[in-house]
Design an enzyme around this catalytic site. Sequence first.
Site, short mmCIF file in Angstrom:
data_model
loop_
_atom_site.label_atom_id
_atom_site.label_comp_id
_atom_site.label_asym_id
_atom_site.label_seq_id
_atom_site.Cartn_x
_atom_site.Cartn_y
_atom_site.Cartn_z
N HIS A 160 0.85 -1.19 0.00
CA HIS A 160 0.00 0.00 0.00
C HIS A 160 0.89 1.25 0.00
O HIS A 160 1.97 1.25 0.60
CB HIS A 160 -0.93 0.00 1.22
CG HIS A 160 -1.95 1.11 1.14
ND1 HIS A 160 -1.67 2.39 1.54
CD2 HIS A 160 -3.21 1.11 0.66
CE1 HIS A 160 -2.75 3.15 1.31
NE2 HIS A 160 -3.69 2.40 0.78
N GLU A 195 -4.18 2.11 -7.16
CA GLU A 195 -4.60 3.17 -6.25
C GLU A 195 -3.70 4.38 -6.43
O GLU A 195 -2.62 4.45 -5.82
CB GLU A 195 -4.49 2.68 -4.80
CG GLU A 195 -5.29 1.43 -4.52
CD GLU A 195 -5.61 1.31 -3.05
OE1 GLU A 195 -6.80 1.35 -2.72
OE2 GLU A 195 -4.69 1.21 -2.23
N GLY A 242 -7.29 8.98 0.46
CA GLY A 242 -7.39 9.63 1.77
C GLY A 242 -7.96 11.03 1.73
O GLY A 242 -8.39 11.53 0.69
P1 PGA Z 1 -9.72 5.98 0.66
O1 PGA Z 1 -8.52 4.93 0.83
O2 PGA Z 1 -10.87 5.23 0.03
O3 PGA Z 1 -10.02 6.45 2.03
O4 PGA Z 1 -9.21 7.06 -0.25
C1 PGA Z 1 -8.23 4.03 -0.19
C2 PGA Z 1 -7.05 3.18 0.13
O5 PGA Z 1 -6.07 3.65 0.70
O6 PGA Z 1 -7.08 1.99 -0.24
#
Ligand code: PGA
Length: 258
Positions: free
Chosen positions: A98, A170, A176
């Site tokens: 991640h 992502e 975030g």
């Molecule tokens: P978010 O996070 O949906 O809060 O933007 C996604 C992630 O980090 O997988």
Amino acid sequence: MDQPFWIGTSWKMNKTLAQARNFTRTLRASTLLDSDERLQGFVIPPFTALETVCRELADESVMVGAQNMHWADAGAFTGEVSPTMVIDCGADIVELGHSERREYFNETDEAVNRKVKAALAHGLRPLICIGETATEKALGATEETVLRQAKIALSGVSAEQLGRCLLAYEPVWAIGDGGSPATPEYAQWIHRCLREALPRTADDQPLPVLYGGSVNEDNCADLAALPEVAGLFIGRAAWDADGYLRIVSKVANARLAA
Ligand code: PGA
């Protein structure tokens, strides 16, 4: 065989045991995921709640994953968790690479690759996260970045093992608070690049690539309708179990209509 549409959430560093149980209780009371074989739900709690969540969801169709792990089976690695321990808790999936791990804990492409191979050797399903930063995007290096991350993560993985891998695209700028989701056109472009560049599984299926980054109730249906998007990986909007289920329901309707 048709691949399921993956739809899951990582809680990141959130939820006490009581909060985790609240979430699983709501999930158990819903038949949404059990009644729809086209959808595969998953939940990725923090390590402290992993065993509890695995136990609470043992009779449900929802899969459970860990947020990270070390590649070694055991050893002097204070603070780390091994593949054996993740399996011991009852998890099926392990999230690896991640962007928060890469940014705050210096996780490299090579480390992700070691973890991917260890996960597969232990029978876990790695969920490998890739994505470009805002700077890489601004410099026009999006494709190179995500392809480099994916190729290194999957280096040494056999065609047979590929069938157990999941990727999550992502974009870091989309994740975030303060992130803004990729438009469906942008997501489609990268998902198509990945599909064209990455090897197919032993039974000639494309590697499932999920989209993640500010997925919410308003954008989930459009993202889920994209043919190359094999699932959604959700943070904030799914930390509340009802929010998660509302997204699942919208995605189910969108896929049905497609
Ligand atoms: P978010 O996070 O949906 O809060 O933007 C996604 C992630 O980090 O997988």
